[in-house]
Design an enzyme around this catalytic site. Structure first.
Site, PDB file in Angstrom:
ATOM      1  CE  LYS B  29      49.192  94.016  13.438  1.00  7.39           C
ATOM      2  NZ  LYS B  29      48.889  92.843  12.586  1.00  7.39           N
ATOM      3  CB  SER B 104      50.213  93.944   9.011  1.00  9.39           C
ATOM      4  OG  SER B 104      49.547  93.109   9.931  1.00  9.39           O
ATOM      5  CB  SER B 128      50.109  89.989   9.845  1.00  9.48           C
ATOM      6  OG  SER B 128      49.705  90.558   8.622  1.00  9.48           O
TER       7      SER B 128
END
Lengths: 92, 438
Positions: B29, B104, B128
């Site tokens: 990420k 996310s 997330s």
């Protein structure tokens, strides 16, 4: 809808505290949205007082000198530097 | 950005020749620092930011022999549930065309779902990792707070977030967790649990005798098709020797508002560091437009505060501004007790409720998301509706507990995830429960 007094002046004041410049239409949109969101947050009033037992201890370590980033590495992402320092706008 | 929106930056970082993850590819990420490879957090603010050091989890990936294949797309600074708030564009859901991948950590989940990486790392502040795992039909784990080092993770809400793994199977995700878990002297909130973990060994699918509690508050309001799929996954566990009972957790009715007050408050403080001086975007001296209250000044010659405000206006997207402003409001004089203090009470209450429920059960189970993946572009206009979709994931972060999302099946061709929540540092039991299904 809400008894929270959110008006555009308040949104501007908060934006000023947070150092975020807003256009007038941002202010209008946020004023409307904040009324909804803060009204929802109001339901926290229904939460009873809860005993919070903090079952935690501080984690300490000796303050020893260690390698860190070099000055050049630390400055590498700065937009502007001078004589090995960060350079920011004037504080008037 | 890659065509399918999975990677903000596609760049290979080779790990050691040997190790438990040798030959495995991992998507990371883009809020996890990679030395020499730009780390944007999905934000214009950090579009050109190149970290001078690796996050601890990245160091551990490299030592374990993994090959990092790219920095995965995400909602800006982790603020969103769809990966649509990324400044670099949205991500396709490989498992459901036209739908969002969740967020996310949407790029991380999509990378695994599309086979562009064997494994991925995301971060989970209020769901997330679990939300995109559920929406993309893969496995995602949110570890107990303190199990995985946050050193090098760009902070959004420190007291809530953990880095967590994605995989196609529970065993693969657990193997990655084994690599990144354990104490780190650079993150004082890490604990010794997990130092010599073997979570992967717990993925034996043996749920005979497992006691599952189902919080009715997390099932009642969910979409009908989601509940049906969830129930059939529970039936499967029952067929394999697990038993379940229902439990009521009244505190979770206040979890979403408590979560958002705490997360926004922490965000308003954390994101104060983005001033355009040490790193990140800086408003241009010549083209910077004037703020509503500014006199005729330019960013270098003028008032520090005005330059700062202009930099942040340009660098932050809409959702980030909304959260920073609301967090500032919740902490400002006169409102602190009303919002922040009450939210902390709610957090303690949620923690209490979960701990009590886990005295009579090995794991709690619920649908990970109360709804199937949203249609793209449909959800950004009404932020409050978007926040409410986090109802089943945020209580776990408030309670600091571990949870896993595992594919439970589909409703109308759309993926549905089942979430198992365990006791603190009992990752083994959620891995075992999940491994009975995937």
């Amino acid at each position: 809808m809400s008894d929270t007094p959110v008006n555009s002046d308040e949104v501007r004041h908060v934006a000023d505290l947070a150092r975020v410049d807003l256009d007038d239409d941002d202010v209008d949109r946020f004023t409307e949205q904040f009324a909804d969101i803060l009204a929802y947050f109001e339901t926290l009033d229904e939460v009873p007082e809860v005993e919070r037992e903090a079952d935690l201890a501080n984690v300490m370590r000796p303050d020893e000198v260690r390698d860190s980033l070099s000055q050049a590495e630390a400055l590498a992402n700065a937009e502007e530097t001078e004589d090995g320092y960060f350079k920011g706008p004037n504080v008037s | 950005m890659s065509d399918d929106g999975v990677f903000v930056t596609e760049e290979r970082i080779e790990g050691a020749a040997d190790g438990p993850l040798a030959g495995q590819t991992v998507a990371v990420k883009d809020n996890i620092s990679t030395e020499g490879v730009r780390t944007t957090c999905g934000s214009e603010m950090l579009a050109d930011y190149v970290p001078p050091y690796d996050a601890t989890v990245v160091e551990r990936l490299k030592e374990a022999g993994a090959t990092i294949v790219g920095k995965a797309n995400m909602d800006e600074f982790g603020m969103g549930s769809t990966t649509e708030t990324s400044a670099f564009g949205p991500t396709e859901n490989p498992a459901a065309e036209g739908r969002v991948p969740g967020g996310s950590s949407g790029g991380s989940a999509a990378a695994v779902a599309a086979g562009e990486a064997d494994l991925a790392l995301g971060s989970d502040t209020g769901g997330s990792v679990r939300n995109p795992a559920a929406f993309c039909g893969v496995v995602g784990i949110k570890p107990t707070y303190g199990l995985v080092s946050r050193y090098g993770l760009v902070a959004y809400a420190n007291s809530l977030e953990q880095i967590g793994p994605f995989g196609s199977t529970v065993e693969e995700a657990a193997e990655l967790l084994d690599v990144v878990a354990g104490p780190d002297r650079r993150d004082a909130t890490t604990r010794d649990e997990g130092a010599d973990s073997d979570y992967a060994a717990a993925a034996d699918g043996d749920v005979d005798g497992l006691e599952v509690a189902v919080p009715t508050n997390l099932v009642d309001g969910a979409d009908e098709g989601v509940v049906e799929t969830f129930r059939s996954a529970l039936d499967e566990l029952e067929d394999r020797g697990a038993t379940y009972h229902e439990v009521e957790l009244p505190s979770v009715e206040h979890a979403v508002e408590a979560y958002y007050v705490i997360a926004m408050s922490e965000a308003s403080s954390n994101l104060a560091r983005f001033d355009g001086v040490r790193y990140g975007h800086r408003a241009d001296a010549d083209t910077g437009e004037q703020g509503s209250s500014s006199s005729a000044t330019q960013s270098h010659d003028g008032n520090w505060n005005e330059a700062f405000a202009r930099t942040r206006k340009e660098g932050f997207g809409e959702e980030v501004k909304r959260r920073v402003l609301l967090g500032t409001y919740a902490l400002s004089a006169g409102y602190h007790d009303k919002y922040y203090k009450k939210a902390q009470d709610a957090r303690a209450w949620v923690k209490q409720d979960f701990d009590e429920a886990l005295e009579d059960a090995d794991v709690l189970a619920s649908p990970t998301m109360p709804v199937p993946p949203f249609e793209r572009g449909g959800s950004l206009d009404d932020p409050l509706q978007m926040y409410l979709a986090d109802a089943n994931t945020v209580p776990v972060n408030l309670a600091d507990l571990p949870a896993i999302s595992v594919p439970a099946g589909e409703t109308d061709g759309l993926p549905v995830g089942i979430q198992f929540v365990g006791s603190a540092f009992d990752e083994e039991t959620i891995v075992r429960a999940g491994s009975a299904l995937a």
